[in-house]
Design a protein around this motif. Structure first.
Motif, mmCIF file in Angstrom:
data_model
loop_
_atom_site.group_PDB
_atom_site.id
_atom_site.type_symbol
_atom_site.label_atom_id
_atom_site.label_comp_id
_atom_site.label_asym_id
_atom_site.label_seq_id
_atom_site.Cartn_x
_atom_site.Cartn_y
_atom_site.Cartn_z
ATOM 1 N N SER A 268 0.824 -1.207 0.000
ATOM 2 C CA SER A 268 0.000 0.000 0.000
ATOM 3 C C SER A 268 0.863 1.265 0.000
ATOM 4 O O SER A 268 0.597 2.224 -0.733
ATOM 5 N N THR A 269 1.928 1.249 0.795
ATOM 6 C CA THR A 269 2.835 2.406 0.854
ATOM 7 C C THR A 269 3.526 2.616 -0.486
ATOM 8 O O THR A 269 3.687 3.754 -0.952
ATOM 9 N N THR A 270 3.938 1.519 -1.124
ATOM 10 C CA THR A 270 4.604 1.610 -2.426
ATOM 11 C C THR A 270 3.672 2.182 -3.485
ATOM 12 O O THR A 270 4.067 3.036 -4.284
ATOM 13 N N LYS A 271 2.401 1.734 -3.454
ATOM 14 C CA LYS A 271 1.424 2.246 -4.430
ATOM 15 C C LYS A 271 1.182 3.734 -4.230
ATOM 16 O O LYS A 271 1.118 4.497 -5.206
ATOM 17 N N PHE B 147 3.234 5.909 -2.948
ATOM 18 C CA PHE B 147 4.441 6.617 -3.369
ATOM 19 C C PHE B 147 4.490 6.756 -4.893
ATOM 20 O O PHE B 147 4.853 7.808 -5.415
ATOM 21 N N ILE B 148 4.081 5.668 -5.587
ATOM 22 C CA ILE B 148 4.092 5.716 -7.062
ATOM 23 C C ILE B 148 3.075 6.723 -7.572
ATOM 24 O O ILE B 148 3.334 7.484 -8.506
ATOM 25 N N VAL B 149 1.871 6.743 -6.965
ATOM 26 C CA VAL B 149 0.813 7.668 -7.374
ATOM 27 C C VAL B 149 1.267 9.114 -7.170
ATOM 28 O O VAL B 149 1.063 9.988 -8.017
ATOM 29 N N GLN B 150 1.866 9.369 -5.988
ATOM 30 C CA GLN B 150 2.321 10.728 -5.686
ATOM 31 C C GLN B 150 3.451 11.154 -6.617
ATOM 32 O O GLN B 150 3.549 12.320 -7.022
ATOM 33 N N ALA B 151 4.306 10.200 -7.001
ATOM 34 C CA ALA B 151 5.408 10.518 -7.909
ATOM 35 C C ALA B 151 4.883 10.830 -9.308
ATOM 36 O O ALA B 151 5.425 11.661 -10.017
#
Length: 212
Positions: free
Chosen positions: A203-206, A208-212
């Motif tokens: 969930s944290t990785t997803k 981070f990807i969305v925010q990036a």
């Protein structure tokens, strides 16, 4: 202690209704006491014997010190032979006999399991697999160390270097690392916690990807 655990598995499978009567608190304390006292007493006396050996050299070809390595540094054959004979008796008592009892108990368990239903076989193997895996890991490392120490004088130097690396990683590092993994993953609470950590990491990785 691993042999004591195999006896526990044997009683659990062959006498499930009498398990709590046989493996009562007194029996458990006795088995734990014997399983620790005998090897520790042997190791202390063995250490005393090897302390009496006069040494001519002081360089070991490994990162840990075992008895046969000290014996190779000796300049007195008599003390060395006495200590090695005592060590050989220890190998028979604490390796050969436990392995024989372990194999015998698991052969009987396997023969019994083959007669059971698929569900019963699944439960039995789920109970025994962690112990069997860990015992095999420790046994393989111990036997490799014993055999290699006996043939060490006839081994080329390059092979000896590989042996040092293998023994130091397999005998010292792998069993302690594998032990908590084998028994920990079987625990429902630990599995649940690991799954939560996995979901949280995904969930944290997803995010981070969305925010990036």
């Amino acid at each position: 202690m691993l042999t004591v655990m195999s006896y526990d598995r044997y009683v659990c499978i062959f006498k499930p209704l009498q398990y709590h009567i046989i493996m009562n608190p007194y029996m458990i304390r006795l088995l734990v006491f014997i399983g620790n006292l005998l090897p520790c007493s042997f190791a202390l006396f063995e250490t005393y014997l090897f302390m009496q050996i006069p040494l001519c050299r002081y360089t070991l070809d490994r990162i840990f010190c075992d008895n046969l390595s000290v014996s190779d540094l000796s300049c007195d054959n008599y003390y060395s032979q006495v200590a090695n004979t005592f060590t050989l008796c220890g190998v028979i008592c604490f390796v050969v006999v436990p392995v024989f009892l372990f194999i015998l108990s698991y052969l009987k368990i396997i023969l019994l399991v083959l007669k059971l239903s698929a569900e019963a076989r699944k439960k039995t193997f789920a109970t025994c697999t962690p112990h069997l895996t860990f015992f095999s890991t420790v046994l393989f490392a111990a036997l490799f160390s014993i055999i290699f120490n006996r043939v060490n004088p006839h081994v080329p130097a390059k092979v000896a270097v590989i042996r040092v690396f293998f023994l130091s990683t397999n005998y010292i590092l792998i069993p302690p690392l594998v032990h908590p993994l084998i028994y920990g993953i079987k625990n429902k609470d630990i599995r649940t916690a690991l799954l939560k950590m996995k979901r949280k990491a995904i969930s944290t990785t997803k995010r981070f990807i969305v925010q990036a």
